[in-house]
Motif scaffolding. Structure first.
Motif, short mmCIF file in Angstrom:
data_model
loop_
_atom_site.label_atom_id
_atom_site.label_comp_id
_atom_site.label_asym_id
_atom_site.label_seq_id
_atom_site.Cartn_x
_atom_site.Cartn_y
_atom_site.Cartn_z
N ALA A 93 39.05 54.76 18.12
CA ALA A 93 38.93 53.38 18.21
C ALA A 93 37.47 53.62 19.55
O ALA A 93 36.99 53.17 20.02
N ASP A 94 38.56 54.03 20.93
CA ASP A 94 37.06 54.02 22.26
C ASP A 94 36.77 55.31 22.56
O ASP A 94 36.31 55.54 23.29
N ALA A 95 36.97 56.06 21.60
CA ALA A 95 36.26 57.98 21.89
C ALA A 95 35.29 57.74 21.03
O ALA A 95 34.72 57.01 19.67
N THR A 96 34.17 58.70 21.67
CA THR A 96 32.84 58.99 20.71
C THR A 96 33.40 60.02 19.33
O THR A 96 34.32 61.16 19.53
N SER A 97 32.29 60.29 18.52
CA SER A 97 32.87 61.27 17.67
C SER A 97 33.21 62.89 17.53
O SER A 97 32.90 63.07 17.22
N ASP A 98 32.60 62.45 19.36
CA ASP A 98 31.61 64.11 19.71
C ASP A 98 33.27 64.42 20.31
O ASP A 98 33.48 65.48 20.63
N THR A 99 34.16 63.77 20.35
CA THR A 99 35.27 64.01 21.20
C THR A 99 36.50 63.68 20.35
O THR A 99 37.54 63.88 20.90
N ALA A 136 31.63 70.51 10.42
CA ALA A 136 32.55 68.24 9.95
C ALA A 136 31.73 68.25 10.84
O ALA A 136 31.46 68.37 12.06
N ARG A 137 32.03 67.03 10.99
CA ARG A 137 30.79 65.74 11.31
C ARG A 137 31.94 64.59 11.01
O ARG A 137 31.87 64.29 9.73
N TYR A 138 32.02 63.45 12.60
CA TYR A 138 33.11 62.10 12.14
C TYR A 138 31.88 61.71 11.53
O TYR A 138 30.93 60.91 12.86
N TYR A 139 32.05 60.54 10.95
CA TYR A 139 31.24 58.96 10.85
C TYR A 139 32.17 58.04 10.28
O TYR A 139 32.89 58.13 9.78
N ARG A 140 32.42 57.80 11.76
CA ARG A 140 33.43 56.44 11.81
C ARG A 140 32.80 55.17 12.47
O ARG A 140 34.03 54.19 12.36
N SER A 141 31.87 54.61 12.70
CA SER A 141 31.18 53.76 12.71
C SER A 141 29.95 53.77 12.20
O SER A 141 29.26 54.10 12.22
N ILE A 142 29.08 52.35 12.93
CA ILE A 142 27.79 52.01 12.37
C ILE A 142 27.17 52.27 12.97
O ILE A 142 25.62 53.12 12.78
N ASP A 143 27.14 53.19 14.51
CA ASP A 143 26.56 54.52 15.49
C ASP A 143 26.49 55.69 14.85
O ASP A 143 24.92 56.31 14.36
N ASP A 144 27.40 56.06 14.18
CA ASP A 144 27.22 57.70 13.03
C ASP A 144 26.23 57.11 12.24
O ASP A 144 25.49 58.06 12.09
N VAL A 145 26.46 56.09 11.36
CA VAL A 145 25.92 56.13 10.35
C VAL A 145 24.49 55.56 10.32
O VAL A 145 23.56 56.28 9.75
N MET A 146 23.31 54.79 11.50
CA MET A 146 22.52 54.73 11.73
C MET A 146 22.05 55.93 12.26
O MET A 146 20.49 55.66 12.10
N THR A 147 22.70 56.49 12.79
CA THR A 147 21.72 58.08 13.19
C THR A 147 21.52 58.94 12.05
O THR A 147 20.31 59.58 12.08
N GLU A 151 17.50 59.90 11.81
CA GLU A 151 17.55 61.68 12.02
C GLU A 151 18.22 61.92 10.58
O GLU A 151 17.04 63.47 11.13
N GLY A 152 18.33 62.36 10.43
CA GLY A 152 19.38 61.97 8.60
C GLY A 152 20.27 62.77 9.04
O GLY A 152 20.57 63.37 9.79
N VAL A 153 20.94 62.92 7.62
CA VAL A 153 22.05 63.93 7.72
C VAL A 153 22.37 65.62 7.85
O VAL A 153 21.11 65.69 7.02
N PRO A 154 22.51 66.64 9.42
CA PRO A 154 22.28 67.53 9.30
C PRO A 154 22.72 68.43 8.14
O PRO A 154 23.81 68.00 7.39
N LEU A 168 31.04 51.82 4.66
CA LEU A 168 30.27 51.97 5.75
C LEU A 168 28.94 53.27 5.61
O LEU A 168 27.86 53.62 5.82
N THR A 169 29.37 54.18 4.40
CA THR A 169 28.63 55.32 4.13
C THR A 169 27.65 55.36 3.20
O THR A 169 27.37 56.81 3.21
N ALA A 170 27.41 54.15 3.08
CA ALA A 170 27.05 54.36 1.77
C ALA A 170 25.43 54.33 1.65
O ALA A 170 25.28 55.12 1.03
N PRO A 171 24.91 53.82 2.80
CA PRO A 171 23.92 54.44 2.81
C PRO A 171 23.20 56.21 2.83
O PRO A 171 22.26 56.07 2.45
N ILE A 172 24.23 57.48 3.55
CA ILE A 172 23.78 58.56 3.76
C ILE A 172 24.54 59.01 2.84
O ILE A 172 24.61 60.32 3.03
#
Length: 247
Positions: A93-99, A136-147, A151-154, A168-172
């Motif tokens: 929960a305290d980690a970023t999606s990149d780690t 693989a790309r993690y989408y676990r938070s609102i920040d991930d979805v807002m990005t 910027e669009g999903v790669p 959570l992920t419905a918009p993208i």
């Protein structure tokens, strides 16, 4: 006084202890409210119910459960972040999606063979002509979805998520090439959404060692898990692999 809802017509257990606690508290609230209203059951249901069974009364029931020390279990980081006083901590929960990397104890893994190694398994929502391969790309938070919204999903993204609700992920969600979800079943909200959108997806996934940027392959050409398999407790998962070109 005995309410109709006090009779379990299916003669089955109500579920976890917390479910029984909520059911008992709600029944008690209905009984006491009916007594205070002093009217018939029909009149109470159709004209007095909302005067007594209020959002505040229901919130008080939950407050008593949380104050007892109970903590809800969750498969979504967002729940713990928004209400840490009510939910048990969730891994990463305290980690970023990149780690972050899911490390499930029951993930089925294998040595590298033919350029790929198995890194877990999941319940296939629908069978496709071939497996899905992507990044693989993690989408676990609102920040991930807002990005993803900004910027669009790669391209060729296989989203790794822990929220089986799909909200959570419905918009993208339409931008994903595939999805690996750590929670839920093929009948969860996310399972239904992906089936309707034609997005390959595995639910209730147990994976290990996947980080952002890895090339993964999801065995969605395998059989979709059936209702009967769930009812019988029968394992019917498909593999998730990581390709050798990955980190």
């Amino acid at each position: 006084m005995k309410l109709y809802t006090d009779t379990d017509k299916f003669e089955s257990h109500e579920g976890p202890v917390v479910v029984e606690a909520f059911h008992a508290a709600m029944k008690d609230l209905v009984r006491s409210s009916l007594d205070k209203a002093g009217v018939s059951w029909k009149e109470f249901v159709f004209s007095k119910e909302y005067e007594f069974i209020t959002p505040e009364a229901i919130a008080a029931i939950e407050k008593s459960v949380v104050e007892s020390g109970y903590r809800y279990q969750t498969s979504a980081v967002i729940s713990f972040i928004e209400r840490p006083e009510a939910y048990s901590p969730i891994a990463g929960a305290d980690a970023t999606s990149d780690t972050f990397s899911f490390e499930h104890a029951d993930a089925v893994t294998s040595e590298l063979e033919d350029g790929r190694a198995q890194v877990g398994q999941g319940d296939n929502v629908a069978t496709y002509a071939k497996n899905v391969i992507g990044t693989a790309r993690y989408y676990r938070s609102i920040d991930d979805v807002m990005t993803g919204l900004r910027e669009g999903v790669p391209a060729n993204t296989v989203a790794i998520i822990d929220d089986s609700g799909g909200t959570l992920t419905a918009p993208i969600i339409e931008q994903f090439t595939g999805i690996v979800c750590a929670g839920g079943t093929v009948r969860s909200h996310l399972g239904i959404l992906t089936r309707e959108y034609g997005i390959p997806c595995v639910m209730n996934s147990k994976i290990s060692g996947i980080v952002n940027g890895d090339t993964v392959e999801v065995g969605v050409s395998g059989a979709a898990k059936t209702t009967e398999a769930y009812q019988e407790g029968r394992e019917m998962s498909v593999p998730v692999w990581k390709h050798a070109s990955s980190s």
